[in-house]
Design an enzyme around this catalytic site. Sequence first.
Site, short mmCIF file in Angstrom:
data_model
loop_
_atom_site.label_atom_id
_atom_site.label_comp_id
_atom_site.label_asym_id
_atom_site.label_seq_id
_atom_site.Cartn_x
_atom_site.Cartn_y
_atom_site.Cartn_z
N THR A 179 -30.70 -50.20 70.77
CA THR A 179 -30.50 -48.97 69.92
C THR A 179 -31.15 -48.34 68.86
O THR A 179 -31.82 -47.60 68.61
CB THR A 179 -28.97 -48.72 70.00
N ASN A 211 -30.21 -48.68 83.60
CA ASN A 211 -29.20 -49.71 83.44
C ASN A 211 -27.96 -49.38 84.27
O ASN A 211 -26.97 -50.16 84.51
CB ASN A 211 -28.71 -49.57 81.97
N GLN A 242 -32.94 -53.95 80.21
CA GLN A 242 -32.47 -54.54 81.43
C GLN A 242 -33.36 -55.57 82.16
O GLN A 242 -32.89 -56.60 83.18
CB GLN A 242 -31.83 -53.33 82.41
N SER A 264 -32.78 -56.81 73.86
CA SER A 264 -31.57 -57.16 73.56
C SER A 264 -30.94 -58.38 73.86
O SER A 264 -31.11 -58.71 75.03
CB SER A 264 -30.63 -56.03 73.80
N CYS A 320 -21.57 -47.62 76.92
CA CYS A 320 -21.80 -46.45 75.74
C CYS A 320 -21.12 -45.36 76.17
O CYS A 320 -20.55 -44.32 75.20
CB CYS A 320 -23.15 -46.23 75.46
#
Length: 393
Positions: free
Chosen positions: A71, A150, A178, A198, A329
């Site tokens: 993010t 995602n 992803q 991530s 989220c």
Amino acid sequence: MNIYLDNAATTAIDSEVLNAMMPYLYRYYGNPSSNHSLGRKVHEAIETSRKTIADILNVFPEEIFFTSGATEANNWAITSSLDAYRIKHIITSPIEHKSILETYTEHFYKNKIKLSFVNLDKKGNVNLGHLTKLLSENPRSLVSLMHVNNEIGNITNLEEVSEIAKTYRAVVHSDTVQSLGKIQLNLGTNGVDFAVGSAHKIHGPKGIGFLFARKRTTLNTLLHGGGQERGYRGGTENVASIVGFAKALEIADQNIEKNKKHLAFLKERLIGSLLKLGLDDFEFNGESDSLTNSLPNILNARFPSLPDNKLLLNILDEQGIQVSSGSACLNLSKGGSHVISSLYPKSDGENVRFSFSKYNSLFEIDTTARAIARAFRSEKRKIVVNELSYVHA
């Protein structure tokens, strides 16, 4: 029983990753900016990890910047692009991650940046012809399209997107969270200017990510107050997590074909099991039921509504089976899936995302399928009984 099928949200940390991190939590605790032996050793661990990640992605180590997560990296790339290149037009899609859509919305309202959404087909694939048209009308734009969605797992061809974009001198940003570690990702040749990753999506720790910024790009300073990350992001580095990220990606890369085969097998099994249920008004969302056009570990399906506002997600959770209705989220914002509502604005029913990992087994998939079958058989019996009772009365 605990069956975890929400791996697109986050994954269990790999024991090898944890073992690699532990020395930097209690033995090598020096500040990497300190000019003594312990500090230098810790700093070396950061740079070794940076090189490991860069080598796997076929880029230069100096193009990798560590962040608190994807993010932050998405926000950094977007803001840098708009500021450094004085871009006044953004092209994206309505099914991007919220960290992208909300950032663009902020710039649209505050900075009067023009925002265009590329057309998608009924499966959620990008219309490259429309992308070309938008760019021809608005050259020198920022194009932002995620590599793998995602929620529905759709794979976008970044090479084709980049080739079109470069014709019109556009800057290309992609959320590759992803796809990282799950399918081949060659940032050195796919043409994107900015990409993000991530660790917690690939069995690494939470709270660590990276921004890839190609050498030719201009990057704004994100955090002032230190010389860390070559002066672009001040603050003491999250050393143990950086080491863990590199180890997680290394393990994923070494086993990428083996894992793809395993995940595709699980996905195909669940697809077959769900189709055999013969449910009315049931279908798969996007390209998620494709073994070639979507990520092997994501399957998104729309189930018919259960009576009395019952949710299949909750019924499964009560049995120790964790699935999702969309991005994690979105659960915090109490909203429905913007991805599904964009693609199927008039659809009814309940959308459920199943996402697998290397730790899931065939037994877990079959157990989940049986639990879903019981849920619908049980509710169907209740409806029949209620109707018979009404007729009898």
